[in-house]
Design a protein around this motif. Structure first.
Motif, PDB file in Angstrom:
ATOM      1  N   MET A 177      44.584 -37.746  20.237  1.00 42.26           N
ATOM      2  CA  MET A 177      43.885 -38.054  18.984  1.00 42.26           C
ATOM      3  C   MET A 177      44.915 -38.458  17.942  1.00 42.26           C
ATOM      4  O   MET A 177      45.971 -37.828  17.811  1.00 42.26           O
ATOM      5  N   LEU A 192      41.554 -27.163  15.666  1.00 38.63           N
ATOM      6  CA  LEU A 192      40.751 -28.183  16.337  1.00 38.63           C
ATOM      7  C   LEU A 192      39.429 -27.596  16.818  1.00 38.63           C
ATOM      8  O   LEU A 192      39.341 -26.394  17.146  1.00 38.63           O
ATOM      9  N   PHE A 194      36.889 -28.490  19.878  1.00 41.39           N
ATOM     10  CA  PHE A 194      36.735 -29.293  21.092  1.00 41.39           C
ATOM     11  C   PHE A 194      35.265 -29.298  21.510  1.00 41.39           C
ATOM     12  O   PHE A 194      34.685 -28.231  21.748  1.00 41.39           O
ATOM     13  N   GLU A 196      34.097 -32.410  23.494  1.00 42.49           N
ATOM     14  CA  GLU A 196      34.016 -33.239  24.695  1.00 42.49           C
ATOM     15  C   GLU A 196      34.276 -32.374  25.926  1.00 42.49           C
ATOM     16  O   GLU A 196      35.127 -31.475  25.889  1.00 42.49           O
ATOM     17  N   TYR A 199      37.926 -31.869  26.918  1.00 48.00           N
ATOM     18  CA  TYR A 199      38.735 -31.051  26.021  1.00 48.00           C
ATOM     19  C   TYR A 199      38.253 -29.613  25.961  1.00 48.00           C
ATOM     20  O   TYR A 199      39.025 -28.701  25.643  1.00 48.00           O
ATOM     21  N   TRP A 215      49.780 -32.556  22.605  1.00 49.06           N
ATOM     22  CA  TRP A 215      48.975 -33.401  21.735  1.00 49.06           C
ATOM     23  C   TRP A 215      49.721 -34.711  21.539  1.00 49.06           C
ATOM     24  O   TRP A 215      50.840 -34.730  21.019  1.00 49.06           O
ATOM     25  N   ALA A 318      40.019 -37.119  10.651  1.00 51.18           N
ATOM     26  CA  ALA A 318      40.101 -36.766  12.072  1.00 51.18           C
ATOM     27  C   ALA A 318      39.546 -35.372  12.365  1.00 51.18           C
ATOM     28  O   ALA A 318      38.792 -35.201  13.335  1.00 51.18           O
ATOM     29  N   TYR A 321      35.818 -35.611  12.475  1.00 48.70           N
ATOM     30  CA  TYR A 321      35.343 -36.229  13.719  1.00 48.70           C
ATOM     31  C   TYR A 321      35.438 -35.245  14.880  1.00 48.70           C
ATOM     32  O   TYR A 321      34.534 -35.150  15.722  1.00 48.70           O
ATOM     33  N   ASN A 322      36.525 -34.487  14.925  1.00 51.63           N
ATOM     34  CA  ASN A 322      36.725 -33.553  16.027  1.00 51.63           C
ATOM     35  C   ASN A 322      35.743 -32.389  15.979  1.00 51.63           C
ATOM     36  O   ASN A 322      35.514 -31.718  16.980  1.00 51.63           O
ATOM     37  N   ARG A 323      35.158 -32.144  14.816  1.00 53.66           N
ATOM     38  CA  ARG A 323      34.108 -31.124  14.697  1.00 53.66           C
ATOM     39  C   ARG A 323      32.732 -31.715  14.984  1.00 53.66           C
ATOM     40  O   ARG A 323      31.725 -31.026  14.851  1.00 53.66           O
ATOM     41  N   CYS A 329      33.450 -38.517   8.884  1.00 54.92           N
ATOM     42  CA  CYS A 329      34.733 -39.166   9.176  1.00 54.92           C
ATOM     43  C   CYS A 329      34.681 -40.633   8.758  1.00 54.92           C
ATOM     44  O   CYS A 329      35.619 -41.138   8.112  1.00 54.92           O
TER      45      CYS A 329
END
Length: 352
Positions: A177, A192, A194, A196, A199, A215, A318, A321-323, A329
Motif C-alpha cells: 500500500m 492498519l 485489514f 481483504e 491481508y 510493508w 490511505a 481506504y484501509n478501513r 479516501c
C-alpha cells in the motif's frame, strides 16, 4: 474309482497308512462310504477354521482396545472435538467450547476467519499461543489419563509446535500500500485495518508467527531487472491485534527497520498474498531515498512543497481506504488535488 481314491486320500490324513491299504482282491469302498468320509473330513476342517477365526477375532479386539487408549472410556467433556482424543493443554472459549491448545492453533492458522470457534463460529477473544489453561479441565485430565499417555502427547505437541515455528521463520508476508514517507520509517507507529482476504490471512499469519510482516509501497519487482535496484520495504513488528468475527483485523505495531526485498512471490491459494525474503546484504539506510527532481525543473522547492502536500493527503486518505472508507479516501484526495491546483496556479500567475 476316482471318488473312491479321493475318499481314501482324505482318510489317509487322519489314519495310519496301514489301516487303509487294500488287500489284493478286496473291493473298493462304495460311493456312500466315500461321501460320508468326505463329509467327516470337511467337518473337522470347518471346526478347526472356526476355532482359528475366533482366536484371530479375539486378538484383533484386544489390539483395538489397546490402540484406543483411554479416550473411549473418558467423559465426553474431556475430549477434543478436533483431534477426538483427550484434551491436552485445554483452552476454553467464551462460548464454553474447549479444545487442545495445539488443535486450536492449527485450526486457525490457514483460515482468514480463523479467529472463530471451530464449532459455533463465536469470536476467539484471546491468543491461543499464550492464553492460560483451563486448570479445572487440566486437573481432571491428569486424574483420568495414565502418565505415559500424557507424556506421549506432550512430546507430540512440542515437536509439532517446533515445526510450526520453523515454518513461520521463512519468507515474511508482504503488505502492499502506498503511504506517507513519515509513516514509512523505523520507529513510526503503524495502525492498519485489514479487510481483504489476503491481508486478513497476513494478519493472522504474522500474529501467530513471529509477529512481523513487510510493508512495501508497490508490488515487488525483480531485483536487477532493467537496471532496477532492490526494492525497499519496512519490517513491521506487531504489538496488538484484534480479530473481528468476520475475519477482519485491526492491528497496531511499529516500524522496526528498512530492508531490501529479496526473493518475492505470490503464495498459491492465498488470494494474491505476496511472500518475500529480506536481502540482508542490501539493507538501506534508515530514511527512504528521495527522488531527484526532473531534468529542467526551474524550482525544486516548489516541487518539494507539492510532494509534501500530496504525502500528507496520502497519510490521511490511505488509512481511511484501509478501513473500508473508500468514499472518504476519495474526498480527501480530491480536496488535496483542488488545493494543489489553486496554490500552483496562484504561484504561476504571480511569477509570470
Amino acid at each position: 474309482r476316482f471318488v473312491a481314491m479321493s475318499a481314501t486320500s482324505l482318510r489317509s490324513a487322519a489314519q495310519p497308512v496301514e489301516d487303509i491299504n487294500f488287500r489284493r482282491g478286496e473291493s473298493y469302498p462304495s460311493i456312500q462310504e466315500a461321501t460320508a468320509s468326505t463329509t467327516e473330513a470337511a467337518s473337522v476342517t470347518s471346526s478347526t477354521q472356526e476355532a482359528t477365526d475366533e482366536l484371530h477375532v479375539s486378538e484383533a479386539g484386544q489390539e483395538a482396545d489397546d490402540g484406543a487408549g483411554c479416550a473411549a472410556s473418558l467423559d465426553p467433556d474431556l475430549l477434543c472435538s478436533i483431534c477426538l482424543d483427550f484434551l491436552f493443554e485445554p483452552l476454553t472459549l467464551k462460548c464454553r467450547h474447549s479444545f487442545c491448545r495445539l488443535c486450536l492453533l492449527q485450526a486457525s492458522r490457514l483460515a482468514p476467519d480463523g479467529g472463530a470457534c471451530p464449532q459455533c463460529r463465536a469470536e476467539i477473544s484471546f491468543d491461543p499461543k499464550t492464553h492460560a489453561l483451563d486448570q479445572g479441565l487440566a486437573a481432571k485430565i491428569e486424574e483420568a489419563v495414565p502418565p505415559d499417555e500424557l507424556e506421549a502427547r506432550r512430546a507430540h505437541t512440542t515437536a509439532t509446535l517446533e515445526k510450526m515455528a520453523a515454518a513461520n521463520s521463512g519468507p515474511y508476508p508482504l503488505f502492499v500500500m502506498r503511504g506517507s514517507e513519515r509513516g514509512f520509517a523505523p520507529g513510526a507507529t503503524v495502525s492498519l485495518h485489514f479487510f481483504e482476504p489476503r491481508y486478513r490471512l497476513l494478519a493472522r499469519r504474522a500474529w501467530e508467527g513471529d509477529r512481523r510482516f513487510l510493508w512495501a509501497q508497490s508490488e515487488p519487482t525483480a531485483p536487477g531487472e532493467a537496471g532496477l535496484q532492490p526494492q525497499a520495504a519496512l519490517l513491521v513488528v506487531l504489538e496488538s491485534a484484534r480479530f473481528r468475527a468476520g475475519g477482519e483485523a485491526d492491528v497496531r505495531g511499529r516500524g522496526e527497520a528498512l530492508v531490501r526485498l529479496g526473493r518475492s512471490y505470490v503464495e498459491a491459494g492465498s488470494g494474491g498474498l505476496w511472500l518475500a525474503t529480506v536481502d540482508e546484504s542490501a539493507r538501506p539506510s534508515s530514511a527512504l531515498p528521495r527522488a531527484s527532481p526532473p531534468p529542467g525543473s526551474a524550482d525544486p522547492s516548489m516541487l518539494e512543497g507539492t510532494a509534501q502536500r500530496l504525502r500528507d493527503a496520502i497519510a490521511r486518505g490511505a488509512p481511511a481506504y484501509n478501513r473500508g472508507q473508500a468514499r472518504r479516501c476519495a474526498d480527501i484526495y480530491l480536496r488535496a488535488a483542488r488545493e494543489e491546483l489553486r496554490v500552483s496556479g496562484a504561484r504561476l500567475v504571480r511569477d509570470s
